[in-house]
Design an enzyme around this catalytic site. Sequence first.
Site, PDB file in Angstrom:
ATOM      1  N   LYS A  54       0.834  -1.209   0.000  1.00  0.00           N
ATOM      2  CA  LYS A  54       0.000   0.000   0.000  1.00  0.00           C
ATOM      3  C   LYS A  54       0.875   1.269   0.000  1.00  0.00           C
ATOM      4  CE  LYS A  54      -3.446  -2.854   0.082  1.00  0.00           C
ATOM      5  NZ  LYS A  54      -4.214  -3.424   1.155  1.00  0.00           N
TER       6      LYS A  54
HETATM    7  C1  LIG Z   1      -5.138  -4.583   1.636  1.00  0.00           C
HETATM    8  C2  LIG Z   1      -6.634  -4.589   1.669  1.00  0.00           C
HETATM    9  C3  LIG Z   1      -7.373  -5.011   2.785  1.00  0.00           C
HETATM   10  C4  LIG Z   1      -6.788  -5.693   3.968  1.00  0.00           C
HETATM   11  O1  LIG Z   1      -5.754  -5.086   4.562  1.00  0.00           O
HETATM   12  P1  LIG Z   1      -4.714  -5.927   5.450  1.00  0.00           P
HETATM   13  O2  LIG Z   1      -3.911  -4.833   6.070  1.00  0.00           O
HETATM   14  O3  LIG Z   1      -3.920  -6.795   4.519  1.00  0.00           O
HETATM   15  O4  LIG Z   1      -5.482  -6.713   6.448  1.00  0.00           O
HETATM   16  C5  LIG Z   1      -8.743  -4.869   2.752  1.00  0.00           C
HETATM   17  N1  LIG Z   1      -9.373  -4.388   1.687  1.00  0.00           N
HETATM   18  C6  LIG Z   1      -8.709  -4.021   0.573  1.00  0.00           C
HETATM   19  C7  LIG Z   1      -9.463  -3.494  -0.581  1.00  0.00           C
HETATM   20  C8  LIG Z   1      -7.322  -4.128   0.538  1.00  0.00           C
HETATM   21  O5  LIG Z   1      -6.672  -3.785  -0.587  1.00  0.00           O
END
Ligand SMILES: *Cc1c(COP(=O)(O)O)cnc(C)c1O
Length: 409
Positions: free
Chosen positions: A207
């Site tokens: 991210k």
């Molecule tokens: C990355 C992501 C999540 C989950 O996040 P984590 O930190 O990996 O638990 C949830 N929704 C979307 C759309 C994501 O891209």
Amino acid sequence: MQTDVLKTRALDHKSLALYGGQPIRARYLPYGHQEITAEDIEAVVRVLRSDWITTGPAVAAFEEAFAGSVGARYAVTFSSGTAALHAAVFAAGVGPGDEGITAPLTFCATANCLLYQGGTPVFADVEPDTLTLSPAEVARRITPRTKVILPMDYGGHPADLQALLDLADHHGLTVIEDACHALGATVAGRRVGSLSHLTVFSFHPVKHITTGEGGMVTTDRPELARRLRLFRNHGIEYSPQHQEINGPWYYEMIALGQNYRLTDMGCALGLSQLQRLEANVVRRQAIAQRYSEAFAQTPGVVLPSVRSGVRHAWHLYPLRLELERLRADRAEIFRALRAENIGVNVHYIPVHLHPYYRQHFGYRGGAFPIAEHAAARLITLPLFHGMSAQDRDDVIEAVTKVLSHYAAP
Ligand SMILES: *Cc1c(COP(=O)(O)O)cnc(C)c1O
């Protein structure tokens, strides 16, 4: 598919790495990757040498800076984006029998978080251009049991939040925005994180900023912020009045919560990374723009679109293949690009088509035609702020090579 196989065989594949040709690059390029600087490392080491490695001052410092950066009154850290989604669903008061309307074209956590609290995910199809939750489809699925609307900002393009907030106002619902892709995005100049009742972010390494694992929920409502903090820490409440009566050791567990706390190491890393958020978004934007320019004339693809007034955060760069104009299916093009050492990916397999959702809710293919049509054609190109100009050019060269190879005459 038999005829497609024959058509493919008729081509001379020798130049493709998949069939023994020279790959565009020697080293595999992933679709996403973190960037860790010397300052990041120093910030984490400072915490490790300090008295507090969890529930310490770095948590409050990261939360305060993050709230300021997205323009929200409150920001509450969590141990992952998934934990943050779960807490948002708790804060919104979802319980057994309640429904939440969400998009099928997302990571499964967006829908799963409703199940964790006994709620039921109800899917609604997406918009054909942005692939985000369609307000018109949501409106058709609102029932007396609906409690929340849970849009996801696909790829970093905000969902049609104003239309969804209007629906929510009209029906007394809470909007939980899964903005795990959209940190740094804006709509009409207003920042994602300050628009919905609750906005959820993830700090997974792919991210915009990372804490290793981690997440955040932002809100302007004090009562929602209180419930988020309660849920993060076992549902335990400390009240000065109770402590005065019973002693300073006293606390009460008033709801069933979790241990979803983010460590001070994670928060220090997040705070250090947050300083570079703006630069990261700008860098991702520039790469996405180069991709879109380069592929404007490439046969057989539809480029991601951006609505007017939107600043896209570019977590993903998803191409949609026009299979009718290509002499290969998505799987073949995917394999061909991977063989060129380009780490393409698919975002996403629609949630309702996973075995768990088919078995428990009886979903079948065909239920959400726009999401399913797109999902069968999507291919995500590598895009991250730490990419070099050479990495970017390799992607452009490989995609051009593979797609022109398979272009129908
Ligand atoms: C990355 C992501 C999540 C989950 O996040 P984590 O930190 O990996 O638990 C949830 N929704 C979307 C759309 C994501 O891209």
